[in-house]
Design a protein around this motif. Structure first.
Motif, short mmCIF file in Angstrom:
data_model
loop_
_atom_site.label_atom_id
_atom_site.label_comp_id
_atom_site.label_asym_id
_atom_site.label_seq_id
_atom_site.Cartn_x
_atom_site.Cartn_y
_atom_site.Cartn_z
N GLU A 254 0.83 -1.21 0.00
CA GLU A 254 0.00 0.00 0.00
C GLU A 254 0.87 1.26 0.00
N ALA A 255 1.92 1.25 0.81
CA ALA A 255 2.81 2.40 0.88
C ALA A 255 3.48 2.67 -0.45
N MET A 256 3.81 1.61 -1.20
CA MET A 256 4.45 1.79 -2.50
C MET A 256 3.48 2.39 -3.51
N ASN A 257 2.20 2.04 -3.44
CA ASN A 257 1.22 2.63 -4.35
C ASN A 257 1.09 4.13 -4.10
N VAL A 258 1.08 4.51 -2.83
CA VAL A 258 1.04 5.94 -2.47
C VAL A 258 2.33 6.62 -2.93
N CYS A 259 3.45 5.94 -2.75
CA CYS A 259 4.75 6.46 -3.17
C CYS A 259 4.79 6.69 -4.68
N GLN A 285 0.17 13.19 -20.36
CA GLN A 285 -0.65 12.07 -20.79
C GLN A 285 0.14 10.76 -20.77
N GLU A 286 1.41 10.85 -21.13
CA GLU A 286 2.27 9.68 -21.12
C GLU A 286 2.37 9.09 -19.72
N VAL A 287 2.42 9.97 -18.72
CA VAL A 287 2.52 9.52 -17.34
C VAL A 287 1.22 8.90 -16.86
N ILE A 288 0.12 9.63 -16.99
CA ILE A 288 -1.15 9.18 -16.38
C ILE A 288 -1.78 8.02 -17.13
N ILE A 294 -1.51 4.06 -13.46
CA ILE A 294 -2.90 3.62 -13.40
C ILE A 294 -3.12 2.61 -12.28
N ASN A 295 -2.23 1.65 -12.18
CA ASN A 295 -2.35 0.60 -11.17
C ASN A 295 -2.27 1.18 -9.76
N ALA A 296 -1.31 2.10 -9.54
CA ALA A 296 -1.13 2.69 -8.21
C ALA A 296 -2.35 3.50 -7.81
N ILE A 297 -2.86 4.35 -8.72
CA ILE A 297 -3.99 5.22 -8.41
C ILE A 297 -5.26 4.42 -8.17
N SER A 298 -5.41 3.31 -8.87
CA SER A 298 -6.61 2.48 -8.71
C SER A 298 -6.68 1.83 -7.32
N TYR A 313 -5.00 14.06 -8.01
CA TYR A 313 -5.46 12.67 -7.99
C TYR A 313 -6.69 12.49 -8.89
N MET A 314 -7.65 13.40 -8.79
CA MET A 314 -8.89 13.31 -9.57
C MET A 314 -8.61 13.33 -11.07
N TYR A 315 -7.81 14.29 -11.54
CA TYR A 315 -7.53 14.39 -12.98
C TYR A 315 -6.66 13.25 -13.47
N MET A 316 -5.75 12.79 -12.61
CA MET A 316 -4.91 11.66 -12.99
C MET A 316 -5.73 10.38 -13.10
N LYS A 317 -6.67 10.20 -12.18
CA LYS A 317 -7.52 9.01 -12.21
C LYS A 317 -8.42 9.03 -13.45
N LYS A 318 -8.88 10.22 -13.82
CA LYS A 318 -9.73 10.36 -15.02
C LYS A 318 -8.90 10.34 -16.31
N GLN A 319 -7.56 10.36 -16.14
CA GLN A 319 -6.63 10.42 -17.26
C GLN A 319 -6.92 11.63 -18.16
#
Length: 361
Positions: A254-259, A285-288, A294-298, A313-319
């Motif tokens: 979990e800590a790595m996903n936040v990281c 766009q390349e990053v998000i 994607i996996n970490a944010i999910s 977080y919101m815009y990154m999750k929505k890509q």
């Protein structure tokens, strides 16, 4: 007989501050130290300064290598280190005369694997409580703090991972084959500090005042635009996932996903420095849209984040790179123009009193 400490100093085009740095190391009250000056292909007079200095300081050694980055320079230092403990000093900083004596005596008194002290000029970090931490305490108190995470204020913080604020037992580093991660030109301190911590059996946190003096540099990598930063961070995060995954005493998943989310935001902020709007959006766009991001944010939520990180977080999750770019532009404008004006205004006592009256305070 081996020296008490080996001090590794990576050097690259730093003629302006180098002599002050070397003199502060030479002035150490702990005399039995080996100082390794590793020139990472400097083009200025840094080499000349080093060579003149070692002529009058026999415990200083000079090594030249082709330019390969700070991590590779430090690894050269590790190869030649003979001390019981290993310390690091960046060539544009300076240290208090008793720094290494305090750290070494502390280390010897309790047979510490790592001794950590506060670094002057880096106030935006979590300060661990002073103390001697053994295995269970390291796992319970230090492990949860070593990766970037959300704190009570809602923003991201971590323990300072700079290795210049730490003294390492050489047997810990050599015995576990720990090296600086050379594939990343950013945050090269990070993986080394974490990996050493995962192998430590005794970790000491000092509260002896600020022994190390960090010099903020306007041209530093943290402020300048970094080319190919995402590729570098991708590689670093993959290495961190593998390294923390080998730890049997603590689950870092979990800590790595936040990281990863935190480092993705750092890359996006870096890309926001580009002048071309279309290029900015494309790089974001390349990053998000990368599977790592994607996996970490999910697997994390924005619960507890402040407004700024929650919006990212919101815009990154929505890509949505377009809205992400727009938000960062607005944020930069606000921080560059609005906040300084507000800061000046609120220094005025009359305005401050009026504001409190309007807010009913």
């Amino acid at each position: 007989m081996e020296p008490k400490i080996s001090v590794v100093v990576p050097i690259y085009n730093i003629e302006k501050y180098l002599l002050e740095c070397l003199e502060s190391i030479a002035a150490q009250t702990l005399k039995d130290i080996q100082v390794l000056l590793v020139d990472d292909g400097s083009k200025d007079s840094s080499a000349k300064i080093c060579k003149e200095f070692i002529d009058t300081h026999p415990n200083f050694e000079y090594y030249y290598k082709e330019n390969g980055g700070t991590a590779s320079a430090r690894n050269v230092g590790l190869e030649h280190a003979k001390g019981e403990y290993i310390g690091f000093v960046d060539s544009d900083d300076w240290i208090e005369p008793n720094m290494f004596e305090i750290m070494y005596q502390t280390a010897r008194n309790v047979s510490a694997d790592i001794v950590y002290c506060r670094m002057k000029g880096l106030a935006d970090y979590i300060h661990l409580p002073k103390g001697i931490y053994k295995e269970r305490e390291i796992q319970d108190i230090i492990y949860p703090a070593i990766l970037p995470h959300v704190v009570e204020s809602g923003t991201f913080r971590t323990v300072d991972w700079g290795n210049c604020s730490r003294l390492y037992k050489r047997s810990l580093v050599r015995g576990n084959h720990i090296r600086f991660y050379e594939k990343s030109r950013r945050c090269e301190d990070f993986a080394f500090a974490v990996e050493c911590t995962l192998h430590a059996k005794c970790y000491v946190v000092l509260d002896e005042g600020e022994l190390y003096h960090y010099r903020p540099n306007e041209n530093s990598k943290s402020r300048a635009y970094t080319k190919n930063m995402w590729k570098s961070i991708q590689s670093l995060m993959s290495y961190m996932i593998e390294m923390t995954g080998r730890c049997k005493e603590y689950d870092f998943t979990e800590a790595m996903n936040v990281c990863i989310f935190y480092f993705c935001t750092s890359v996006i902020r870096n890309e926001a420095k580009l002048r071309n709007n279309k290029e900015r959006i494309a790089r974001m766009q390349e990053v998000i849209r990368d599977s790592l991001c994607i996996n970490a944010i999910s697997k994390i939520s924005d619960k507890g984040m402040n407004k700024e990180y929650a919006t990212l977080y919101m815009y990154m999750k929505k890509q949505d790179a377009v809205k992400l770019n727009k938000y960062l532009k607005q944020l930069a404008w606000k921080k560059h123009y609005v906040m300084p004006l507000l800061d000046i205004a609120f220094r005025n006592q009359m305005i401050k009193k009026l504001y409190k009256k309007i807010r009913g305070r």
